[in-house]
Design a protein around this motif. Structure first.
Motif, PDB file in Angstrom:
ATOM      1  N   TYR A   1      12.144 -64.199   2.978  1.00 52.22           N
ATOM      2  CA  TYR A   1      12.157 -64.339   1.265  1.00 52.22           C
ATOM      3  C   TYR A   1      11.441 -66.167   0.364  1.00 52.22           C
ATOM      4  O   TYR A   1      10.974 -65.511  -0.571  1.00 52.22           O
ATOM      5  CB  TYR A   1      13.466 -65.091   0.659  1.00 52.22           C
TER       6      TYR A   1
ATOM      7  N   LEU B   1      15.036 -64.046   7.440  1.00 53.29           N
ATOM      8  CA  LEU B   1      15.816 -63.296   6.777  1.00 53.29           C
ATOM      9  C   LEU B   1      14.992 -64.492   5.705  1.00 53.29           C
ATOM     10  O   LEU B   1      14.356 -64.292   4.379  1.00 53.29           O
ATOM     11  CB  LEU B   1      17.150 -63.072   6.726  1.00 53.29           C
ATOM     12  N   THR B   2      15.901 -65.452   5.920  1.00 55.63           N
ATOM     13  CA  THR B   2      15.362 -66.207   4.835  1.00 55.63           C
ATOM     14  C   THR B   2      14.115 -67.524   4.838  1.00 55.63           C
ATOM     15  O   THR B   2      13.805 -67.511   3.377  1.00 55.63           O
ATOM     16  CB  THR B   2      16.504 -67.628   4.795  1.00 55.63           C
TER      17      THR B   2
ATOM     18  N   TYR C   1      13.985 -55.972   3.383  1.00 59.77           N
ATOM     19  CA  TYR C   1      13.128 -56.725   4.651  1.00 59.77           C
ATOM     20  C   TYR C   1      13.092 -56.094   5.971  1.00 59.77           C
ATOM     21  O   TYR C   1      12.871 -56.372   6.872  1.00 59.77           O
ATOM     22  CB  TYR C   1      13.185 -57.953   3.771  1.00 59.77           C
TER      23      TYR C   1
ATOM     24  N   LYS D   1      15.754 -58.315   0.033  1.00 61.97           N
ATOM     25  CA  LYS D   1      16.477 -59.520   1.243  1.00 61.97           C
ATOM     26  C   LYS D   1      16.354 -58.159   2.030  1.00 61.97           C
ATOM     27  O   LYS D   1      16.597 -57.670   3.908  1.00 61.97           O
ATOM     28  CB  LYS D   1      17.114 -60.556   1.653  1.00 61.97           C
TER      29      LYS D   1
END
Length: 519
Positions: free
Chosen positions: A75, A71-72, A54, A51
């Motif tokens: 992932y 971000l979630t 990213y 994460k």
């Protein structure tokens, strides 16, 4: 390859597990099946580091980082794209095994692992999150192929009295893959920020070993005889895998199956679904493959850390406790592998699903009562261990073995395509739906999994016969009695024999001198 290992069973003649059979089972499982388990668990430990990568990449590209939701999402895509690739790979199985053979498909598909490993390994150097996501997708395709082809290959090269033992070996290596990822993901080993690209790309190592050694072993004898009509290669392969055993009876059994198929080509998935003569076999494959994923095992693996945390285990020690559950998986898999030829398929799969169903219900009640009764925290931990052990003893591997045993050669590739695609679709569904289910039902969501497990156990008890020590033709005939077509099938067989159908006759004058050494 003349060395032999003996597996003895009280009151029965010894069965020979040759070094060649053991080597092939090890190579295919180590270089293909183990990668599936490894890729399931490998993203858990470095999740935060991935994460952060990213976020830094987005900052360098756009001048601003990603918000929490973006971000979630990225992932989650990294994790779930593996299942999407697996579904595509499973849909390719029928075409690949017909064109390249069983061993040929295992060998040729290794190129996918090297592509995926390179993408993930160099992703940080190239500053490309897309390389990680696409690498996960490609390795998912490989897992979708190997999850079906490896059990098919081992089921066809094994003698009938060892099909269960060899057929469960891939499931042991799947558990070993999960355990390996858990071990390597510890902070003391590769669980550090600087090591995560190496951690993701280690999948190339077992595949490279497989690629160097597996091509020296023969193709499936059943594929060579029934689909390629190559008598010489069939006898050579059987001598390689059986060494001193008498191969004439096995050749004759394959000839019987070949004649029963006559001029029938490998059937398509569409033809399989509408073939009334195998509808009970198809329904059985559908039930056990969907039940395998909807049993809740993936949800248990995903929330193991939370359950252990609620049980009062200190946070720094949870990673070691999780590794302990990985060791339990391997032990349970070994128990299933070494008892399946003694107990049979039905007890393992019925018992495994029944234990999972009871323990899923146990988790529900322990989570509800743990605030009032302190000991219930430890009951929930015990139920997690019970679910994992129950799964690995039977439901983890027997469905793939059963898929090979329920169908003749012409229907087997399509059956694996159906079973594999349903398996991956169910995997994706449970991964997507479980958070919503848990939010809506709370602790009661595990009762859904309990109901699924117990339903599958009852179905297997009522419908699927014991296939231990049965030939593929005998198993087909057991199901044919459910359809009332046994008599007509035997009549067709007599007509085929009378008309000279089939590439070989039982009284063919072939030299079955099994004392000769293989290639």
């Amino acid at each position: 390859m003349a060395e032999e290992v003996l597996i003895t069973s009280p009151g029965k003649a010894s069965s020979h597990l040759t070094a060649s059979l053991l080597a092939v089972a090890f190579l295919t499982s180590f270089g293909s099946s183990m990668l599936y388990g490894y890729n399931l668990a490998v993203v858990n430990s470095p999740a935060q580091y991935i994460k952060d990568f990213y976020n830094r990449t987005a900052l360098s590209r756009n001048g601003s980082g990603l918000n929490e939701e973006a971000l979630t999402l990225m992932y989650s895509l990294t994790v779930s794209v593996f299942a999407s690739g697996g579904l595509i790979g499973s849909l390719m199985v029928g075409i690949l095994v017909t064109r390249f053979g069983r061993k040929g498909t295992v060998v040729n598909s290794t190129v996918l692992v090297f592509i995926a490993g390179s993408l993930m390994g160099f992703s940080r150097i190239c500053g490309s999150p897309e390389m990680i996501i696409f690498g996960r997708f490609v390795t998912g395709i490989h897992s979708g192929i190997s999850l079906s082809v490896v059990p098919m290959y081992l089921g066809e090269i094994a003698p009938k009295n060892l099909r269960g033992f060899l057929g469960l070996m891939p499931s042991i290596f799947i558990c070993t893959g999960v355990f390996t990822a858990q071990i390597l993901g510890l902070h003391e080993l590769l669980g550090k920020e600087e090591h995560w690209p190496l951690f993701l790309s280690l999948v190339v190592v077992p595949t490279f070993i497989q690629l160097m050694l597996l091509p020296w072993f023969p193709e499936s004898p059943r594929y060579l005889l029934i689909e390629k009509h190559n008598v010489h290669a069939t006898i050579t392969a059987l001598k390689w895998y059986r060494t001193k055993c008498n191969i004439q009876a096995e050749i004759e059994e394959m000839q019987e199956e070949q004649r029963s198929l006559s001029s029938m080509d490998t059937v398509s998935v569409w033809a399989l679904l509408f073939d009334r003569s195998v509808r009970w076999q198809v329904l059985s494959v559908v039930v056990i493959n969907i039940g395998m994923q909807l049993s809740g095992i993936d949800a248990i693996w995903f929330y193991t850390n939370d359950i252990f945390k609620n049980a009062g285990i200190p946070t720094p020690e949870i990673q070691y406790t999780t590794v302990g559950t990985g060791a339990i998986e391997i032990v349970a898999g070994l128990v299933g592998c070494f008892t399946i030829e003694r107990l049979g398929r039905r007890p393992l799969i019925i018992g495994g699903f029944a234990v999972m169903g009871i323990c899923c219900a146990g988790i529900t009640f322990s989570l509800i009562l743990q605030e009032h009764i302190a000991i219930m925290k430890y009951v929930s931990v015990g139920c997690v261990v019970g679910i994992i052990a129950g799964f690995c003893i039977g439901p983890a591997g027997v469905p793939f073995l059963i898929t090979a045993e329920l169908f003749k050669q012409s229907h087997r590739p399509a059956a694996y395509t159906v079973g594999g695609s349903l398996n991956w679709m169910s995997n994706f569904t449970i991964g997507f739906m479980f958070p919503f289910l848990q939010k809506a039902a709370g602790a009661y969501c595990y009762l859904v999994f309990s109901g699924v497990c117990l339903t599958v156990a009852v179905y297997v008890f009522l419908v699927i016969p014991e296939t231990k020590n049965k030939t593929f033709v005998e198993i087909s005939q057991m199901f044919a009695t459910k359809e009332g077509v046994l008599e007509s099938d035997q009549l067709k067989l007599k007509k085929m024999n009378g008309n000279g159908y089939g590439a070989l006759e039982t009284n063919s004058s072939l030299d079955f001198d099994s004392s000769s050494s293989g290639p």
